[in-house]
Enzyme design. Sequence first.
Site, PDB file in Angstrom:
ATOM      1  N   ASP A 151      30.768  39.073  59.070  1.00 31.39           N
ATOM      2  CA  ASP A 151      31.839  38.197  59.107  1.00 31.39           C
ATOM      3  C   ASP A 151      32.162  37.262  57.762  1.00 31.39           C
ATOM      4  O   ASP A 151      31.507  36.409  57.308  1.00 31.39           O
ATOM      5  CB  ASP A 151      31.222  37.024  60.138  1.00 31.39           C
ATOM      6  CG  ASP A 151      32.280  35.841  60.465  1.00 31.39           C
ATOM      7  OD1 ASP A 151      33.372  36.072  60.433  1.00 31.39           O
ATOM      8  OD2 ASP A 151      31.844  34.630  60.844  1.00 31.39           O
ATOM      9  N   HIS A 152      33.073  38.053  57.058  1.00 30.68           N
ATOM     10  CA  HIS A 152      33.756  37.524  55.708  1.00 30.68           C
ATOM     11  C   HIS A 152      35.256  37.566  55.603  1.00 30.68           C
ATOM     12  O   HIS A 152      35.828  38.530  56.475  1.00 30.68           O
ATOM     13  CB  HIS A 152      33.179  38.061  54.605  1.00 30.68           C
ATOM     14  CG  HIS A 152      31.562  37.935  54.349  1.00 30.68           C
ATOM     15  ND1 HIS A 152      31.250  36.701  53.769  1.00 30.68           N
ATOM     16  CD2 HIS A 152      30.535  38.549  54.440  1.00 30.68           C
ATOM     17  CE1 HIS A 152      29.876  36.835  53.838  1.00 30.68           C
ATOM     18  NE2 HIS A 152      29.483  37.892  54.314  1.00 30.68           N
ATOM     19  N   GLU A 193      30.660  31.697  48.240  1.00 35.32           N
ATOM     20  CA  GLU A 193      31.618  30.509  47.971  1.00 35.32           C
ATOM     21  C   GLU A 193      33.004  30.960  47.740  1.00 35.32           C
ATOM     22  O   GLU A 193      33.946  30.196  48.064  1.00 35.32           O
ATOM     23  CB  GLU A 193      31.042  29.784  46.726  1.00 35.32           C
ATOM     24  CG  GLU A 193      31.862  28.538  46.481  1.00 35.32           C
ATOM     25  CD  GLU A 193      31.074  27.628  45.180  1.00 35.32           C
ATOM     26  OE1 GLU A 193      31.570  26.529  44.922  1.00 35.32           O
ATOM     27  OE2 GLU A 193      30.301  28.226  44.763  1.00 35.32           O
ATOM     28  N   SER A 226      16.297  33.017  56.186  1.00 37.21           N
ATOM     29  CA  SER A 226      14.727  33.061  56.099  1.00 37.21           C
ATOM     30  C   SER A 226      14.346  31.750  55.367  1.00 37.21           C
ATOM     31  O   SER A 226      13.136  31.614  54.562  1.00 37.21           O
ATOM     32  CB  SER A 226      13.926  34.205  55.477  1.00 37.21           C
ATOM     33  OG  SER A 226      14.435  35.381  56.146  1.00 37.21           O
ATOM     34  N   GLY A 227      15.021  30.656  54.944  1.00 39.48           N
ATOM     35  CA  GLY A 227      14.872  29.630  54.385  1.00 39.48           C
ATOM     36  C   GLY A 227      13.682  29.030  55.048  1.00 39.48           C
ATOM     37  O   GLY A 227      13.668  28.726  56.130  1.00 39.48           O
TER      38      GLY A 227
END
Length: 308
Positions: free
Chosen positions: A36-37, A108, A175-176
């Site tokens: 999804d970009h 970004e 995985s933060g």
Amino acid sequence: MKFGAAFWIQRTDWPQLRDACLAAERAGFDSIWLDDHLLADEGDWHDPKLEGWATLTAVAAVTSRARLGLLVSANTFRNPGLTAKLATTLDHVSGGRAVLGIGGAWFEREHDAFGIDFASGVGERLDRLDEAVMLLRRLLDGERFSHAGRFYTFHDALCEPRPVQPKLPILVGGSGPKKTLRTTARYADAWNTSGTVDEVRQKVETLEAHCADVGRDPKEIERTISFPIVIRDDAKAAEKALDGLLKHNGAADLNGVPLLLGSPRQIADELRPYVELGFGTMIARLPGPHDRETLARIGEVNAALGDA
């Protein structure tokens, strides 16, 4: 082990992608995933790129068995109410095969290109994700409610029709350790990650600690792991094939993630430590033009895993 096919949707067109998805389903893949970009996130950002949700719904209309999801939907692109409606529509078109994959977003450049708020930093994006996943769960479960939160405001919101599935699963990607894995522990039905065995073992321990904190059984969360994979008779042939895929996409490498390259038995041997960590689904990342030999031979990997 279950296997998923995660197709890159840049430098490809709909007929090529459609045929690859059908080939994956015929080969026995349990799930199909798209990214999804809004701009190409590998190689040159100018490269053509399809939109994730619309393309996935088209895949739903031509397939019949595999589960379908984005790996993963960028939370910043859409209000969670819209995301809930997209996932519900996908569930109806697919006859109950949708998985709502979602993450905090990281690229970004695409936000800047289209004027989408990238938040003040990764911490704020993950706070948004946490609030959004909570709202998604409530909407998908059929609640009618109002909400005034830090990031989102709903007034008498309702998602109708309900999904076909009694509980449409939410997969959180990332995985933060402080925020993403806590969101996963609180709300997710599935989790996707990647990394070396030692890195993933630490992530699992962190997720289990968060589950203990929120009073949830970690076994309720399906563990999925994703790697680029190329199957050939030996590692040298697989490396050559990968080089061709990278050149096709104008990419120098795959950003340092572990690669599964070689024979079915070699790949099975590399997967076993992850199986021991509780991962029941391996999702193969497949750059265009979507390597048909790898698609066709995934069953050999599963057979080699069963021979252990």
